[in-house]
Design a protein around this motif. Structure first.
Motif, short mmCIF file in Angstrom:
data_model
loop_
_atom_site.label_atom_id
_atom_site.label_comp_id
_atom_site.label_asym_id
_atom_site.label_seq_id
_atom_site.Cartn_x
_atom_site.Cartn_y
_atom_site.Cartn_z
N ALA A 217 0.83 -1.21 0.00
CA ALA A 217 0.00 0.00 0.00
C ALA A 217 0.86 1.25 0.00
CB ALA A 217 -0.93 -0.01 1.22
N LEU A 218 1.94 1.22 0.80
CA LEU A 218 2.85 2.37 0.83
C LEU A 218 3.51 2.60 -0.52
CD1 LEU A 218 4.47 4.55 2.35
CD2 LEU A 218 6.10 2.76 2.99
N ALA A 219 4.00 1.51 -1.15
CA ALA A 219 4.68 1.65 -2.44
C ALA A 219 3.71 2.15 -3.52
CB ALA A 219 5.28 0.31 -2.85
N ILE A 220 2.49 1.60 -3.55
CA ILE A 220 1.52 2.01 -4.56
C ILE A 220 1.08 3.45 -4.33
CG2 ILE A 220 -0.78 1.57 -5.49
CD1 ILE A 220 -0.34 -1.39 -4.88
N LEU A 223 3.82 5.68 -5.53
CA LEU A 223 3.80 5.72 -6.99
C LEU A 223 2.70 6.63 -7.50
CD1 LEU A 223 4.70 4.69 -9.77
CD2 LEU A 223 3.19 2.74 -9.45
N GLY A 224 1.49 6.51 -6.92
CA GLY A 224 0.39 7.38 -7.34
C GLY A 224 0.68 8.84 -7.03
N LYS A 225 1.27 9.10 -5.87
CA LYS A 225 1.62 10.48 -5.52
C LYS A 225 2.65 11.05 -6.49
CE LYS A 225 4.26 11.68 -1.84
NZ LYS A 225 5.23 12.57 -2.38
N THR A 226 3.63 10.23 -6.87
CA THR A 226 4.64 10.68 -7.84
C THR A 226 4.00 11.03 -9.18
OG1 THR A 226 6.35 9.33 -6.78
CG2 THR A 226 6.75 10.02 -9.05
N ILE A 227 3.10 10.17 -9.67
CA ILE A 227 2.43 10.44 -10.95
C ILE A 227 1.58 11.70 -10.84
CG2 ILE A 227 0.74 9.55 -12.59
CD1 ILE A 227 1.69 6.75 -11.93
N LEU A 228 0.87 11.86 -9.72
CA LEU A 228 0.01 13.02 -9.54
C LEU A 228 0.82 14.31 -9.53
CD1 LEU A 228 -2.92 13.96 -8.97
CD2 LEU A 228 -2.37 13.80 -6.53
N GLU A 229 1.94 14.31 -8.83
CA GLU A 229 2.77 15.50 -8.75
C GLU A 229 3.47 15.81 -10.07
OE1 GLU A 229 3.96 15.31 -3.99
OE2 GLU A 229 5.34 14.56 -5.51
N THR A 254 10.96 4.61 -5.52
CA THR A 254 9.78 3.97 -4.93
C THR A 254 9.89 2.46 -5.00
OG1 THR A 254 8.41 5.86 -5.56
CG2 THR A 254 7.28 3.81 -5.05
N ILE A 255 10.32 1.95 -6.15
CA ILE A 255 10.49 0.51 -6.31
C ILE A 255 11.58 0.00 -5.38
CG2 ILE A 255 11.13 -1.31 -7.94
CD1 ILE A 255 9.90 0.34 -10.15
N LEU A 256 12.67 0.75 -5.25
CA LEU A 256 13.77 0.34 -4.37
C LEU A 256 13.30 0.19 -2.92
CD1 LEU A 256 16.85 2.39 -5.61
CD2 LEU A 256 16.76 -0.07 -5.24
N ILE A 257 12.51 1.13 -2.46
CA ILE A 257 12.03 1.07 -1.08
C ILE A 257 11.16 -0.17 -0.87
CG2 ILE A 257 10.57 2.22 0.63
CD1 ILE A 257 11.50 4.89 -0.58
N ALA A 258 10.25 -0.42 -1.83
CA ALA A 258 9.35 -1.57 -1.70
C ALA A 258 10.13 -2.88 -1.71
CB ALA A 258 8.33 -1.55 -2.83
N ILE A 259 11.07 -3.04 -2.64
CA ILE A 259 11.83 -4.28 -2.73
C ILE A 259 12.72 -4.47 -1.49
CG2 ILE A 259 13.57 -5.55 -4.05
CD1 ILE A 259 12.52 -4.29 -6.56
N SER A 260 13.28 -3.37 -0.99
CA SER A 260 14.14 -3.47 0.19
C SER A 260 13.36 -3.97 1.40
CB SER A 260 14.76 -2.10 0.50
OG SER A 260 15.56 -1.65 -0.57
N ILE A 261 12.15 -3.44 1.58
CA ILE A 261 11.33 -3.88 2.72
C ILE A 261 10.93 -5.34 2.55
CG2 ILE A 261 9.16 -3.51 3.94
CD1 ILE A 261 9.39 -0.55 3.26
N GLU A 262 10.55 -5.72 1.32
CA GLU A 262 10.18 -7.12 1.08
C GLU A 262 11.36 -8.05 1.31
OE1 GLU A 262 7.21 -8.27 0.58
OE2 GLU A 262 6.35 -6.26 0.63
N ALA A 263 12.56 -7.65 0.89
CA ALA A 263 13.75 -8.48 1.12
C ALA A 263 14.03 -8.62 2.61
CB ALA A 263 14.95 -7.87 0.40
#
Length: 326
Positions: A217-220, A223-229, A254-263
């Motif tokens: 949810a945080l990563a998505i 991502l949405g906030k980045t596209i909006l801005e 954004t992808i780096l943060i999500a993958i890092s947390i998942e790892a």
């Protein structure tokens, strides 16, 4: 893809200032005919072509040799001529386009200023009109600077469909935010079940599943906030490499943060006895390192390439400017 900010417009103006002055002087030369002052009335036929060819021209009017306006304002709205009676007999002798015209052989172009009529950035160009050796008056043209920059950069057509692009991006962002709400709802439901279930019946890995939902949810959301801005709220100059580099950097981050947390979560699972997660956790960590190294190289090379382009443009400008030739 919002409208150009004043900083961007002024920056582009200074970049193309010689070309802007040359274009405005050519417009003044094209319509600067003595017939404009025929019986004190503006000849509309002389400015009809301007309305169709130059959408950035906002206002045209005439002054006498004392700086008093002798014609009504001719506004060019949506490439059509509109007569505005206000302005006739107004004293404009203190305006820069009148005071500084005596020092210019051909014409004079003001610095950018905020227009009282539209509230946007504007520049004015003036030229004295002569018949034989007698000065008939002064022709003044007010120009919308933002539209002028877009016209010179060939960006006018894209700007007309920008509202459509914004609508599509806003719809995509809305869909992402709905997905975020669903993930958070699922996570909150699992948290409630975890708190109300007896300890002996709880799955020790259930908290990690909740963290995964929240992380996604945080990563998505990011991502949405980045596209909006980037695509809706902020101005994005597609002609500058730094603008595209900024968007890609934020997206990859954004992808780096999500993958890092998942790892990290996968590594925790492995430490709790789930040995099958060791290898996936290691590969995800390596993927994070690879993305981080690639992002660093991209940002460095992109910044260096843009610096070289700026230096090359400055060198060409200095070589072509008057006085640079020995």
């Amino acid at each position: 893809m919002a409208a150009m900010s004043y900083l961007s417009v002024i920056e582009r103006y200074h970049e193309f200032e010689p070309l802007v002055h040359e274009l405005l002087e050519s417009i003044l030369t094209g319509i600067g005919d003595p017939q404009l002052f025929h019986e004190g009335q503006m000849d509309l036929k002389a400015v009809a072509d301007v309305a169709g060819s130059y959408p950035f021209v906002e206002l045209i009017y005439l002054l006498d040799s004392d700086g008093r306006q002798v014609s009504q304002n001719i506004a060019l709205v949506n490439r059509k001529i509109k007569l505005i009676p206000q302005g006739r007999n107004a004293d404009r002798s203190q305006r820069p386009y009148f005071l500084n015209l005596e020092d210019e052989a051909g014409g004079y172009v003001t610095r950018p200023y905020l227009s009282h009529a539209t509230g946007g950035l504007c520049i004015s160009a003036s030229r004295a009109i002569y018949r034989q050796d007698a000065q008939l008056g002064i022709l003044v043209v007010d120009v919308n600077l933002t539209r002028l920059i877009e016209f010179m950069m060939g960006d006018s057509a894209r700007r007309r469909v920008t509202p459509l692009f914004k609508g599509v991006y806003a719809t995509i962002v809305l869909g992402l935010f709905v997905l975020v709400a669903l993930l958070l709802t699922t996570a909150l439901t699992d948290i409630y079940q975890l708190l109300t279930t007896a300890r002996e019946h709880q799955d020790p890995l259930q908290p990690f599943g909740i963290i995964i939902f929240i992380t996604l949810a945080l990563a998505i959301f990011d991502l949405g906030k980045t596209i909006l801005e980037e695509e809706v709220l902020m101005h994005k100059d597609i002609f500058r490499h730094s603008s595209t580099r900024r968007t890609i950097t934020r997206f990859v981050a954004t992808i780096l943060i999500a993958i890092s947390i998942e790892a990290l979560l996968t590594m925790f699972k492995a430490s709790l006895g789930e040995k099958q997660y060791v290898e996936p956790a290691i590969w995800m960590m390596l993927a994070v390192v690879g993305l981080l190294v690639g992002l660093g190289a991209y940002v460095y090379l992109g910044a260096k390439a843009e610096w070289l382009l700026i230096k090359t443009a400055a060198y060409k400008s200095s070589r072509g400017s008057p006085g640079s030739q020995v």
